[in-house]
Design a protein around this motif. Structure first.
Motif, PDB file in Angstrom:
ATOM      1  N   PHE A  39       3.111   4.670   6.775  1.00  0.00           N
ATOM      2  CA  PHE A  39       4.388   5.122   7.307  1.00  0.00           C
ATOM      3  C   PHE A  39       5.296   5.575   6.174  1.00  0.00           C
ATOM      4  O   PHE A  39       5.179   5.108   5.035  1.00  0.00           O
TER       5      PHE A  39
ATOM      6  N   GLN B 176       0.849  -1.203   0.000  1.00  0.00           N
ATOM      7  CA  GLN B 176       0.000   0.000   0.000  1.00  0.00           C
ATOM      8  C   GLN B 176       0.873   1.237   0.000  1.00  0.00           C
ATOM      9  O   GLN B 176       1.967   1.233   0.537  1.00  0.00           O
TER      10      GLN B 176
ATOM     11  N   VAL C 249       2.328  12.081  12.576  1.00  0.00           N
ATOM     12  CA  VAL C 249       3.044  11.916  13.835  1.00  0.00           C
ATOM     13  C   VAL C 249       4.480  11.550  13.497  1.00  0.00           C
ATOM     14  O   VAL C 249       4.756  11.012  12.411  1.00  0.00           O
TER      15      VAL C 249
ATOM     16  N   SER D   3       4.181   9.082  10.227  1.00  0.00           N
ATOM     17  CA  SER D   3       3.024   8.236   9.993  1.00  0.00           C
ATOM     18  C   SER D   3       1.772   9.095   9.994  1.00  0.00           C
ATOM     19  O   SER D   3       1.697  10.094  10.720  1.00  0.00           O
TER      20      SER D   3
ATOM     21  N   TRP E 214      -2.785   8.772   9.287  1.00  0.00           N
ATOM     22  CA  TRP E 214      -3.945   7.948   8.964  1.00  0.00           C
ATOM     23  C   TRP E 214      -4.414   8.325   7.569  1.00  0.00           C
ATOM     24  O   TRP E 214      -4.620   9.502   7.268  1.00  0.00           O
TER      25      TRP E 214
ATOM     26  N   TRP F 296      -3.095   3.198   8.800  1.00  0.00           N
ATOM     27  CA  TRP F 296      -1.950   4.045   9.127  1.00  0.00           C
ATOM     28  C   TRP F 296      -0.875   3.750   8.083  1.00  0.00           C
ATOM     29  O   TRP F 296      -0.503   2.603   7.878  1.00  0.00           O
TER      30      TRP F 296
ATOM     31  N   ARG G 251      -0.413  14.399  16.165  1.00  0.00           N
ATOM     32  CA  ARG G 251      -0.896  14.928  14.892  1.00  0.00           C
ATOM     33  C   ARG G 251      -1.096  16.442  14.920  1.00  0.00           C
ATOM     34  O   ARG G 251      -1.028  17.101  13.890  1.00  0.00           O
TER      35      ARG G 251
ATOM     36  N   ASN H 204      -7.947   3.633   4.727  1.00  0.00           N
ATOM     37  CA  ASN H 204      -8.341   3.223   6.079  1.00  0.00           C
ATOM     38  C   ASN H 204      -7.214   2.460   6.743  1.00  0.00           C
ATOM     39  O   ASN H 204      -7.381   1.306   7.211  1.00  0.00           O
TER      40      ASN H 204
END
Lengths: 114, 110
Positions: free
Chosen positions: B101, B1, B35, B90, B92, B99, B51, B97
């Motif tokens: 990185f 992903q 983050v 990282s 969201w 997290w 965040r 849908n």
């Protein structure tokens, strides 16, 4: 003090199963989004599963969909990752993390090998 | 992903300032913020910023996070030997849908 303690990792043969646990203290785990994040040897971080507060929604990365399941137990204030049909590429240290990656456990190693 | 983009390595002199970048898109960094995590070899990651770019308690003021559009940044001032580590961002992702990185930036303090 917030603490996350993982357990349940180990050596397993390809096709086998493991159940990882993460015991939380210092906060109510069910009030927050929590995740399982893994790190293969010498590689970066990958989030494999996330559960929303109260467990209303669960998200799994494509590579583990249908094989891994995240869950939680409110009474035990614990997070779980059921891992089935394990493959060599699942070999990694698995961390329990949250909320929003603010806290991390020390990790539990999973090795999938024959 | 799809993940976030970070430079693989940054080298700076002792006591200098390092700025690490993290580029995403409107589904993740641009929408939700990022983050930042610090990881020393053989240790679990540690949160450096939330965040909203605030620091967790106990994190030095030398670490500051910011965001402009789809790019998040972590600035470390007065570099110390103990700052030598891997740094991950990282965010969201609302489309995936998940997290996501960055690949991590290895900071070397010369």
């Amino acid at each position: 003090e917030v603490q996350l303690v993982e357990s349940g990792g180990g050596l397993v043969q390809p096709g086998g199963s493991l159940r990882l646990s993460c015991a939380a203290s210092g906060f109510r785990l069910s009030n927050y989004w929590m995740s399982w994040v893994r790190q293969a040897p010498g590689r970066g971080l990958e989030c494999v599963a996330t559960i929303t507060e109260e467990g209303s929604n669960k998200y799994h990365v494509d590579s583990v969909k249908g094989r891994f399941t995240i869950s939680r137990d409110t009474a035990n204030n614990s997070l779980y990752l059921q891992m089935n049909s394990l493959r060599a590429e699942d070999t990694a240290v698995y961390y329990c993390a949250g909320p929003t990656h603010a806290y991390w456990g020390q990790g539990t190693p999973v090795t999938v090998s024959s | 992903q799809a993940g976030l983009t970070q430079p693989p390595s940054v080298s700076k002199d002792l006591r200098q300032t390092a700025t690490l970048t993290c580029t995403g898109n409107s589904n993740n960094v641009g929408n939700q913020g990022a983050v930042w995590l610090q990881q020393h070899q053989g240790h679990p990651p540690k949160s450096l910023s939330f965040r909203n770019n605030n620091r967790p308690s106990g994190i030095s003021e030398r670490f500051s996070a910011s965001r402009s559009g789809n790019t998040a940044s972590l600035t470390i001032t007065g570099l110390q030997p103990e700052d030598e580590a891997d740094y991950y961002c990282s965010a969201w992702d609302t489309r995936l849908n998940a997290w996501v990185f960055g690949g991590g930036t290895r900071l070397t303090v010369l």
